[in-house]
Motif scaffolding. Sequence first.
Motif, short mmCIF file in Angstrom:
data_model
loop_
_atom_site.label_atom_id
_atom_site.label_comp_id
_atom_site.label_asym_id
_atom_site.label_seq_id
_atom_site.Cartn_x
_atom_site.Cartn_y
_atom_site.Cartn_z
N ILE A 455 147.69 147.91 81.34
CA ILE A 455 149.07 147.49 81.18
C ILE A 455 149.27 147.08 79.73
CG2 ILE A 455 148.57 145.10 81.87
CD1 ILE A 455 151.41 145.04 83.07
N SER A 456 150.45 147.37 79.19
CA SER A 456 150.75 147.06 77.79
C SER A 456 152.16 146.54 77.69
CB SER A 456 150.57 148.31 76.92
OG SER A 456 151.46 149.34 77.33
N VAL A 457 152.47 145.93 76.54
CA VAL A 457 153.80 145.39 76.30
C VAL A 457 154.22 145.69 74.87
CG1 VAL A 457 152.83 143.13 75.68
CG2 VAL A 457 155.22 143.28 76.35
N SER A 458 155.47 145.98 74.69
CA SER A 458 156.05 146.17 73.36
C SER A 458 157.36 145.42 73.29
CB SER A 458 156.27 147.66 73.06
OG SER A 458 157.22 148.21 73.96
N SER A 459 157.66 144.88 72.12
CA SER A 459 158.90 144.12 71.96
C SER A 459 159.39 144.28 70.53
CB SER A 459 158.67 142.64 72.29
OG SER A 459 159.86 141.91 72.22
N LYS A 460 160.55 144.94 70.38
CA LYS A 460 161.13 145.12 69.05
C LYS A 460 162.61 145.48 69.20
CE LYS A 460 159.52 149.93 68.90
NZ LYS A 460 158.75 150.93 68.14
N ASP A 461 163.37 145.12 68.18
CA ASP A 461 164.80 145.42 68.12
C ASP A 461 165.53 144.91 69.36
OD1 ASP A 461 164.28 146.73 65.72
OD2 ASP A 461 163.95 148.65 66.72
N GLY A 462 165.15 143.74 69.84
CA GLY A 462 165.86 143.14 70.96
C GLY A 462 165.57 143.77 72.31
N LYS A 463 164.49 144.54 72.42
CA LYS A 463 164.13 145.17 73.70
C LYS A 463 162.65 144.94 73.97
CE LYS A 463 164.08 149.55 76.22
NZ LYS A 463 164.38 151.00 76.18
N THR A 464 162.35 144.46 75.16
CA THR A 464 160.97 144.23 75.59
C THR A 464 160.65 145.15 76.76
OG1 THR A 464 161.05 141.91 74.90
CG2 THR A 464 159.31 142.53 76.44
N GLU A 465 159.49 145.81 76.70
CA GLU A 465 159.13 146.77 77.74
C GLU A 465 157.67 146.60 78.14
OE1 GLU A 465 160.01 151.44 78.58
OE2 GLU A 465 159.14 150.95 76.62
N PHE A 466 157.44 146.50 79.45
CA PHE A 466 156.11 146.45 80.02
C PHE A 466 155.83 147.79 80.69
CE2 PHE A 466 157.18 142.04 79.62
CZ PHE A 466 155.98 141.41 79.33
N THR A 467 154.63 148.36 80.45
CA THR A 467 154.25 149.65 81.03
C THR A 467 152.85 149.54 81.61
OG1 THR A 467 155.61 150.85 79.42
CG2 THR A 467 153.93 152.11 80.59
#
Length: 474
Positions: A455-467
């Motif tokens: 599982i990973s997470v990214s957060s940039k430009d006001g958007k956070t996404e978990f995959t």
Amino acid sequence: MKSSFSRNFSTAAAILLVALVILGASFQLQVKQYLTGSTVSDLRQDAEVIANLASSYSIDGRLSSRDFLLNLDVISQVSGADAVICDNQGYVVLCSDARSGCCHQGMQLNSEYLQKVISSGGDTATGIIRGLYDDPRYIVSVPIGSGSDVSGIVIVSVSTVVTGQILNRISNIFLTAAIFVVVVSVLAVTAFARRESRPLKDMAKAATAFGHGNLEARVKLEDDYSEEVEELALAFNNMASSLQKSEYQRQEFVANVSHELKTPMTTISGYIDGILDGTIPKERQEHYLRIVSDETKRLSRLVRSMLDISQLQKEEGIPEEKKMHFDLEECAGQVLITFEKKINDKHLNVQVDMPEHPVYTMANPDYITQVIYNLLDNAVKFCPEGGNLGLKIREGGSKAYVSISNDGDTIPPEELPLVFDRFHKLDKSRSQNRDGWGLGLYIVKTIVCSHGENISVSSKDGKTEFTFTMPLVN
């Protein structure tokens, strides 16, 4: 208790001493046999020469030639052996001790020995010639003449003292060399053993310090360490690092649990005491009892979450018998429906992107439902009013990728590696988001990793996404 150095040294010393004793004894035995054989061989040659010479100088069975006596004296001096000539009756007639005569003349040998020499053509022995010599000797006797023409016998002998002196000299030389070897070996073994035991002592000191609470204690690696000792030191340092990390996690866990339990328990205790002592009026008691009920439920959820984590960590992976073949799209859709009220209350814009065909996986459906629920719960919670909420499933190779995203504040880059840690919250004061314990994402990662996935997470430009990934089953 003996140290490893003393044990190794004692063993090596015992082996060395036994080896030297065996080597010395066998070497001395071989030398003695060689010297004895060489001496007897020389005596036999001298005896045969003297017997042949006596036969040529014998006149009517008598030896009176002065030339023979001179030759006998020369042979005796050159060979270093003593020669005695006896007639066929066993009486000594000539001796190499003196050309003009000696004290041995007139003495008679044992008749049995005389007959033995004549009948067998010679004899070899070691011992004392009674009546002639008092010291032990190597003796070789041969008859003068042959058959019925035997006129006497020749006895050539040499003292065994000479051989003993040679053996003593060899023994002294061997003993000196052995002492030198032992001393050098002791010094070499001592230096080697101390050098080899030094890293073991360092590890013992580090282990003692570690056991007394110094979690920073490590074994310092040196270039002169052997490969095995270096591997042992590395293994110790890795173990110490692992234990240090575990101890820090334990301390952090205790601190976090204590912090998380303190607030609701204080709240519950305060409100209950206020009701019991009448501080809270009756018309407000129901309100505060509901707060106590909510806090109690929160504590129950904390305990249940911790039990779930403990069970997952205990299993060290999801057993195959607990996995099922199911559709990820159907599972995610059902979880999304449960958030319908919260989504509508915040007027969120939901964006769903899934394949038009079922996406099957092999996993535990209850655990995967909990993963999607926790991720959607966080996404809805942190998504602002009127923001975007995303749910996406795609296929790639042998994996199915499930992504859940939301608009909102960007997570700082330094916080991203910590979002899956136990009890971690972006709000360090814990004043916001009182419904959460910081365990949701930790449970999510534990479940996903228990399936052998990531599982990973990214957060940039006001958007956070978990995959997170799941195995794709056709």
